[in-house]
Design an enzyme around this catalytic site. Structure first.
Site, short mmCIF file in Angstrom:
data_model
loop_
_atom_site.label_atom_id
_atom_site.label_comp_id
_atom_site.label_asym_id
_atom_site.label_seq_id
_atom_site.Cartn_x
_atom_site.Cartn_y
_atom_site.Cartn_z
N HIS A 158 -13.92 -9.98 48.06
CA HIS A 158 -14.92 -11.03 47.89
C HIS A 158 -15.59 -11.42 49.20
CE1 HIS A 158 -17.09 -14.01 45.74
NE2 HIS A 158 -16.20 -14.18 44.78
N ASP A 362 -28.28 -0.24 34.88
CA ASP A 362 -28.56 0.86 33.97
C ASP A 362 -28.43 2.18 34.73
OD1 ASP A 362 -29.55 2.72 32.20
OD2 ASP A 362 -31.46 1.70 31.83
#
Length: 418
Positions: A158, A362
């Site tokens: 993170h 995508d």
């Protein structure tokens, strides 16, 4: 019936071209103790989407990741922890960890991995338990199903990026996988100049966690309930509220009732807020631009208050964030999760994963069916709102929220929403 996931041994995927070497600083937000303690394993599930049979999706994503790392080269480096006092990135060009995997079933056979999944989510991401600072801070696993559908397990430290930053990287990988000559967004590092803070702000320790064994739970706050509550809030206050406000108020109250603390015992909730605009971060910046806001009350007040009153508390706290952020930047803020994290059982952590950008990724077969997080940290009461993306209406809640002995009570509370 059990399905078998077959994995390759982990290997490194390096940038496809030579990249700069050397030390890069992290921002004071990147280095706060709460973020430097976690690797986040996320699961992104994609249908076949009509791709040709000649497309090898695992190879395509691996190559696209290699190309994307030319621009995002710090992710191919290694974190360096200076005795807990400082943290930075050494740009080595070694690469990210990568695992190629397959499973002997179709997504349909696996119920599209909807809960309860017949395939454990931990099988779809690399096991990072035992991770060391010398290990890759980014690890990918691409698992292909017999139908041509696939899951991308993306695990990242993170301190390198927040959710928006990771989504930006994965969108870049997707664009390159689809044949674009370069990503539409140019990444910006600029960590050293994001904030001008006193050096000691970032290194204050978090509290020591209790050895809790918290259970995974998946819950849903229905859209009808959310809309009714928003309308009721507007009638009583003349102001609007968000689905996040309603979901946060609901899970905080129901959890408080379920765990059954003494009436006067404090209960807290802390949540992450995107503060990119407040920090005037440049477009393309993919570092952590989040601020943790804490709200505290008593068990009795939260358990018994009307939902509208809890939403008022939440919205007031949200309204003070710009002021609190300014104080933190000047080193004036005390007892904040940005500096001190209360990990006791009476505290619930929240993050909201909708609209971070994962929904647009995508790789050539369409956008994801859903995205979720596999939370292995059993000692922290923490949940994600808005995950996984599903066809269901409402706000989904996924995380380790309560102990096993309180899980049924929490579920009974959630039934009140139907």
């Amino acid at each position: 019936m059990g399905f078998v996931v077959t994995k390759s041994k982990p290997f490194l995927v390096a940038p496809s071209k030579p990249t700069p070497r050397g030390k890069l600083p992290l921002s004071p937000i990147d280095k706060i103790q709460l973020l430097r303690s976690f690797l986040i394993p996320s699961i992104h599930v994609f249908a076949h989407g009509g791709r040709g049979n000649d497309v090898e999706i695992v190879k395509t994503i691996r190559q696209a990741a290699s190309e994307a790392l030319v621009l995002y080269y710090p992710l191919a480096g290694r974190l360096v922890d200076v005795e807990g006092r400082d943290l930075y990135v050494e740009c080595t060009g070694e690469g990210v960890g990568f695992v190629e995997a397959s499973v002997d079933c179709s997504l349909e056979n696996a119920n599209f991995l909807e809960h309860p999944s017949v395939i454990s989510l931990e099988e779809l991401a690399v096991d990072h338990r035992g991770w060391k600072v010398t290990d890759p801070p980014v690890i990918m696993q691409v698992t292909e199903f017999t139908c041509g559908g696939f899951a991308v397990g993306f695990t990242w430290h993170h301190s390198l990026a927040d959710g928006i930053g990771v989504a930006q990287f994965l969108n870049a990988v997707g664009e390159l996988a689809r044949g674009l000559p370069r990503p539409t967004i140019d990444p910006v590092w600029a960590r050293g100049s994001l904030l001008d803070l006193r050096p000691n702000i970032s290194s204050l320790p978090s509290s020591t966690p209790n050895l809790l064994e918290l259970e995974c739970a998946e819950l849903n706050v229905p859209l009808d309930y959310i809309n009714r509550t928003k309308e009721n809030f507007f009638r009583q206050t003349g102001q609007s509220c968000t689905a996040f406000d309603v979901a946060l108020a609901t899970i905080w109250q129901f959890r408080t009732r379920a765990i059954g603390l003494e009436p006067t015992e404090p209960v807290r909730v802390y949540f992450a807020v995107n503060v990119r605009e407040m920090l005037q971060a440049q477009p393309g910046y993919y570092g952590n631009s989040i601020f943790f806001q804490t709200i505290s009350s008593t068990s009795q007040e939260i358990a018994e208050a009307p939902t509208v009153e809890i939403i008022k508390i939440i919205r007031y706290a949200k309204g003070t964030i710009s002021t609190e952020l300014a104080k933190w930047k000047k080193g004036l803020l005390k007892d904040s999760p940005m500096q001190y994290v209360d990990l006791s059982y009476s505290t619930l952590g929240i993050t909201y994963w909708k609209n971070l950008g994962f929904e647009h990724v995508d790789y050539g077969s369409g956008k994801p069916l859903w995205v979720t997080v596999h939370n292995e940290y059993k000692f922290i009461s923490f949940c994600m709102l808005g995950l996984p993306y599903t066809r269901k209406n409402g706000v989904y809640i996924n995380g380790r929220i309560v102990k096993k002995e309180h899980l049924e009570a929490l579920r009974e509370e959630m039934k009140l929403l139907k």
